[in-house]
Design an enzyme around this catalytic site. Structure first.
Site, PDB file in Angstrom:
ATOM      1  N   GLY A  24       0.802  -1.222   0.000  1.00 31.80           N
ATOM      2  CA  GLY A  24       0.000   0.000   0.000  1.00 31.80           C
ATOM      3  C   GLY A  24       0.827   1.259   0.000  1.00 31.80           C
ATOM      4  O   GLY A  24       1.678   1.432   0.851  1.00 31.80           O
ATOM      5  N   SER A  25       0.607   2.166  -0.955  1.00 28.78           N
ATOM      6  CA  SER A  25       1.497   3.306  -1.098  1.00 28.78           C
ATOM      7  C   SER A  25       1.010   4.281  -2.167  1.00 28.78           C
ATOM      8  O   SER A  25      -0.121   4.195  -2.630  1.00 28.78           O
ATOM      9  CB  SER A  25       2.906   2.810  -1.445  1.00 28.78           C
ATOM     10  OG  SER A  25       2.821   1.783  -2.425  1.00 28.78           O
ATOM     11  N   ARG A  26       1.922   5.168  -2.599  1.00 27.48           N
ATOM     12  CA  ARG A  26       1.568   6.194  -3.584  1.00 27.48           C
ATOM     13  C   ARG A  26       2.795   6.585  -4.389  1.00 27.48           C
ATOM     14  O   ARG A  26       3.924   6.503  -3.906  1.00 27.48           O
ATOM     15  CB  ARG A  26       1.014   7.418  -2.849  1.00 27.48           C
ATOM     16  CG  ARG A  26       0.548   8.539  -3.763  1.00 27.48           C
ATOM     17  CD  ARG A  26      -0.059   9.640  -2.918  1.00 27.48           C
ATOM     18  NE  ARG A  26       0.626  10.901  -3.066  1.00 27.48           N
ATOM     19  CZ  ARG A  26       0.590  11.885  -2.175  1.00 27.48           C
ATOM     20  NH1 ARG A  26      -0.057  11.714  -1.042  1.00 27.48           N
ATOM     21  NH2 ARG A  26       1.208  13.016  -2.388  1.00 27.48           N
TER      22      ARG A  26
END
EC number: 4.1.1.65
Length: 244
Positions: free
Chosen positions: A202-204
Site C-alpha cells: 500500500g502506497s503512492r
C-alpha cells in the site's frame, strides 16, 4: 501500376496469461505458508484456511504482469497502477531541484494511490538514465493525504532522457507499507516502462510533469503502470471527463 500494400497488423494474437510473482514476494509467501501449515496441524483448521487466503493474497500482491509500453519519446507513462487521487500545481521536492535536475518552478503533480489490491511494481515514466535516487526516512501516514509527500518515508527518482528531458517521481510509503525496494541506481540506463522498484503493502507515487505539459488523466481515473499515458510533453490541453 504497382499496388500499395497495407501493413499487416492482424496476423498476431495475444493471449491472457497468469502474471508471474516477483522474487521479493517468495519469502513472505513461504513464511505465510509455514504458519498456515502450523495452524492446520496444531491449532485450528479454520485458522489454517485464513492462512491459505493470506498466502494467496501475498502472492497476488507481488504479481508482476507483462505490460506493453508505447514507444514515443514525447509520452510520459504512468509509473504505478492505481487511482489518480490528486492533480495539483506544486513545486518539485527540494531533493529533485538543483543543477542538472529540476527547477524550483511549480509544475503539475499527478498522484497515483496504490491500494493493497493493486500491482506494486513501479516503472519508469520515460526512457533515459537514472541521474538521482534519494531515499528519505519518515512517517507512515495514509498515502492518500497530501502531506504524505513531505512527511512519509519516500524515495525520489530523477530520469533524464537523451533529449535532456527530466522527469522526477517519488515513491511514497503508506500506513501499511514499510519498505521501498529499489531496482535501479544512479547511472543505470532504462527504457520507458522498465521496472524501477516496488513498495510493499500500500502506497503512492507522485509524478512531476515538465513545464507546459498538462495531465492526460483525470481525478478518479485508474492507471496501468507502463501503459497509461499521463501526459504528452509540450501538450498543454486540459481534458474533461465524468465519473459514471
Amino acid at each position: 501500376m504497382a499496388s500499395l500494400e497495407k501493413p499487416d497488423i492482424g496476423t498476431t494474437t495475444v493471449r491472457w496469461r497468469w502474471p508471474s510473482v516477483h522474487p521479493e514476494g517468495y519469502k513472505f509467501a513461504a513464511i505465510a505458508a509455514v504458519i498456515t501449515l502450523v495452524f492446520f496441524l496444531f491449532v485450528a483448521e479454520w485458522l489454517g484456511w485464513i492462512g491459505v487466503i493470506i498466502t494467496i493474497w501475498i502472492l497476488a500482491f507481488f504479481r508482476d504482469p507483462i505490460r506493453t509500453t508505447p514507444r514515443d519519446a514525447r509520452m510520459i507513462v504512468a509509473p504505478a497502477d492505481g487511482l489518480v487521487t490528486m492533480i495539483a500545481t506544486v513545486a518539485p521536492p527540494r531533493e529533485l531541484i538543483g543543477e542538472g535536475a529540476l527547477t524550483a518552478d511549480p509544475v503539475m503533480r499527478v498522484s497515483i494511490f496504490m491500494s493493497v489490491f493493486d500491482v506494486h511494481i513501479n516503472r519508469s515514466p520515460i526512457a533515459g538514465s537514472i541521474s538521482r535516487v534519494v531515499y528519505i526516512s519518515g512517517k507512515f501516514l495514509s498515502a492518500d493525504l497530501d502531506k504524505a509527500s513531505e512527511e512519509n518515508e519516500r524515495q525520489h527518482i530523477l530520469v533524464e532522457g537523451k533529449d535532456g528531458l527530466k522527469i522526477g517521481f517519488t515513491q511514497i510509503a503508506g500506513m501499511v507499507a514499510r519498505r521501498i525496494v529499489p531496482f535501479v541506481k544512479p547511472g543505470d540506463i532504462i527504457a520507458a516502462g522498465q521496472r524501477v522498484g516496488l513498495i510493499r503493502f500500500g502506497s503512492r507515487v507522485d509524478v512531476y510533469l515538465p513545464a507546459g505539459t498538462s495531465p492526460s488523466v483525470l481525478l478518479g481515473q485508474r492507471t496501468i503502470a507502463g501503459e497509461t499515458v499521463l501526459g504528452v510533453v509540450g501538450r498543454d490541453e486540459r481534458i474533461e471527463g465524468i465519473a459514471q
